[in-house]
Design an enzyme around this catalytic site. Structure first.
Site, short mmCIF file in Angstrom:
data_model
loop_
_atom_site.label_atom_id
_atom_site.label_comp_id
_atom_site.label_asym_id
_atom_site.label_seq_id
_atom_site.Cartn_x
_atom_site.Cartn_y
_atom_site.Cartn_z
CD GLU A 92 -1.58 -0.85 3.59
OE1 GLU A 92 -2.86 -0.18 3.25
OE2 GLU A 92 -1.13 -1.10 4.70
CB CYS A 150 -7.76 -6.43 0.59
SG CYS A 150 -6.31 -5.46 1.27
C1 PEP Z 1 -6.13 -0.32 2.02
O1 PEP Z 1 -5.58 0.86 2.30
O2 PEP Z 1 -6.42 -0.36 0.52
C2 PEP Z 1 -6.57 -1.11 3.04
C3 PEP Z 1 -7.12 -2.23 2.61
O3 PEP Z 1 -6.39 -0.80 4.20
P1 PEP Z 1 -7.34 0.28 5.07
O4 PEP Z 1 -8.27 0.96 4.19
O5 PEP Z 1 -7.71 -0.26 6.19
O6 PEP Z 1 -6.18 1.34 5.39
MG MG Z 2 -4.63 0.74 4.22
#
Ligand code: PEP
Ligand code: MG
Length: 556
Positions: free
Chosen positions: A430, A501
């Site tokens: 990410e 995700c």
């Molecule tokens: C993302 O950053 O895409 C992720 C799935 O984590 P979060 O949205 O919880 O930061």
């Molecule tokens: Mg994230």
């Protein structure tokens, strides 16, 4: 036709008769008393009755909507014992020699006045809880009866406001929607309505007048509009909408148990993202293949202190057991910091928290907390098919540090006699750094999951929390898609699984492209599992791959 605007807190459309709910008037007289002990005794008896009522309510709500949501009535029980609340009432009875009803009312007004002055929406929303408990006590003292919301046919309830007790005791089959003049998205009423799956509109510009009782209305919980005596055009538009939704839901339901396979035979896993252990039910209901992301930090955010190893273990074990030995459940280690804060984390003020002490950085700087969580996950691994995923990775060096800690934890558990199963270790991709060194990272871990929410914000330098720059935060930007492609290619070369995700995984306009790239898994909110499955089953990759993939390099 009368059109009123409010704020849709929980979506859905309802068409039906309005039922105006007016709370019984509480007549509170200011009466001087001569025997404060006797008056205090009167109050204490009412308090005992209220405690019994709240206990019964708590048990009923646990049965209806589960323990977490029933906690509201535990809060009410605690409020009933609150030292400041009680001593203020006692003080008024004993020193001002006034009756208990008046003392309760005055104390409540003082608390509400204090809450109103606070610049905190959550605290303000708690005013409804204090009012609820005081009303209960006064009703008991005056021998009045609770006005319950009963109806023989399903109705749209129109009220000034609804207390949590009123909402919790609603007969779900008889309520189509709730429309209130007051209320907020933070209120427990809103939380309960969401859990009960009832459309809710708050802050509605309407007078709660009995003349509306029995009139036909449309409540649009998506846009926050209420149409009273809608004309034929509105009625038929909304009826059409409801019918289409019904058809769509039935069509999706028929996909349960079907494979996620394209027309030309390519398979993909569709898993679900969850926040809480209670979300597992909807993972199963929506027929997800597994849990692709359990955002474990919500377990921490609900508490006033770090949850213990055993407390965490119970949660992870439940997830593992319910999902069974054939379906993966990927638990993400603590991803706190940035927008996910709790006072007890003690993270010092940061100028740029999204780029600060968050996620794995916090864990590597607080190894005792990290190790406690890993111990709980590895212990729970024995009960199902768990995997662990580490968030916000930027370098191979971090993975080496994580792996040293996780081996140490495994060794300790082994030495303590715990029976362990292999728990796969993966990382979230990410950050652009992780994407660009994903060839090196792939050699170190069992799998990747691409978090497009953060990957977009860091790639585009656009804060995902800042609504003013919404137009610049575009997860479909070619730069983000190229990052994804790099990561998928590197995962393939190394022979490890790669999924997505972030929210983009649920965007059905992107499903074809992700399939063409060779993504192994899409992890989406539970309600998106079947819509994505439908798209996969209607896609022919051989027809799209070349065009879509070359587009990644030709478009800007
Ligand atoms: C993302 O950053 O895409 C992720 C799935 O984590 P979060 O949205 O919880 O930061
Ligand atoms: Mg994230």
């Amino acid at each position: 036709m009368n059109v009123c605007k409010g704020k849709g807190v929980f979506g859905g459309i309802a068409i039906g008769k309005l039922r105006v709910h007016q709370k019984g008037e509480l007549h509170i007289n200011r009466v001087s008393i001569s025997d404060p002990d006797k008056e205090w005794q009167r109050f204490s008896s009412a308090k005992n009755i209220a405690a019994v009522q709240l206990k019964q309510l708590y048990e009923q709500v646990i049965r209806d909507v589960g323990k977490t949501n029933a906690a509201i009535f535990q809060i009410h029980q605690m409020l009933l014992e609150d030292v400041n609340y009680i001593s203020s009432i006692e003080n008024i009875i004993r020193t001002q020699l006034l009756n208990a009803e008046y003392a309760i009312n005055l104390t409540t007004e003082n608390i509400l006045f204090m809450f109103a002055a606070m610049d905190n929406a959550y605290i303000k929303a708690r005013a409804a809880d204090v009012q609820d408990i005081s009303r209960r006590l006064i009703t008991i003292l005056t021998g009045g009866e609770e006005v319950t919301i009963n109806s023989d046919e399903p109705v749209i309830i129109l009220a000034d406001d609804l207390s949590p007790s009123e909402t919790a005791t609603l007969d779900r089959d008889k309520v189509l929607a709730l429309v209130t003049v007051h209320g907020s998205s933070y209120s427990h009423t809103a939380i309960l309505a969401r859990t009960l799956n009832i459309p809710l509109i708050v802050g509605t510009e309407i007078t709660v007048d009995s003349e509306y009782d029995g009139k036909t209305a449309v409540a649009d919980g998506n846009d926050g509009f209420v149409y009273i005596e809608p004309d034929d055009k509105i009625l038929s538009e909304y009826q059409k909408f409801i019918n289409t939704e019904e058809l769509r839901k039935n069509e999706l339901k028929s996909l349960k148990g079907k494979e996620n396979i394209t027309l030309d035979g390519i398979r993909i896993d569709i898993d679900a993202n969850i926040f809480h252990v209670r979300d597992v039910a909807s993972v199963i209901r929506n027929d997800a293949g597994g849990i692709g992301l359990f955002r474990s930090e919500f377990l921490f955010l609900e508490k006033d202190d770090f949850p213990s190893e055993d407390e965490q273990f119970e949660v992870y074990r439940t997830v593992a057991e319910v999902m069974g030995k054939d379906r993966y459940s990927v638990i993400r280690t603590l991803d706190i910091g940035a927008d996910k804060q709790a006072a007890y984390f003690n993270i010092p003020h940061e100028e740029n928290p999204a780029m600060g002490m968050r996620a794995i950085r916090f864990c590597l700087s607080n190894t005792d907390i990290f190790k406690t969580q890993l111990r709980a996950i590895f212990r729970a691994g024995k009960y199902g098919k768990l995997a662990v995923i580490y968030p916000m990775i930027t370098s191979v060096e971090e993975i080496k540090r994580i792996k040293a800690i996780s081996s140490e934890v495994r060794k300790e558990l082994n030495d303590e006699g715990y029976e362990l199963r292999y728990v796969e270790e993966g990382i979230m991709i990410e950050t652009p750094a992780a994407a660009l060194v994903s060839d090196l990272l792939a050699k170190e871990v069992d799998f990747f999951s691409i978090g497009t929410n953060d990957l977009s914000q860091y790639t585009l330098a656009a804060d995902r929390q800042n609504y003013n720059i919404d137009e610049f935060y575009n997860p479909c930007h070619t730069a983000v898609l190229r990052m994804i492609k790099i990561v998928v290619d590197n995962a393939k070369k190394a022979g490890i699984r790669v999924g997505i995700c972030g929210e983009l995984a649920a965007d059905i306009n992107m499903t074809g492209l992700f399939l063409a790239m060779g993504v192994d898994e899409l992890s989406v909110p539970p309600s998106s599992v079947l819509p994505v499955r439908k798209t996969v089953r209607e896609t022919d990759i051989s027809k799209i791959s070349e065009k879509e993939l070359s587009g990644l390099y030709n478009v800007c």
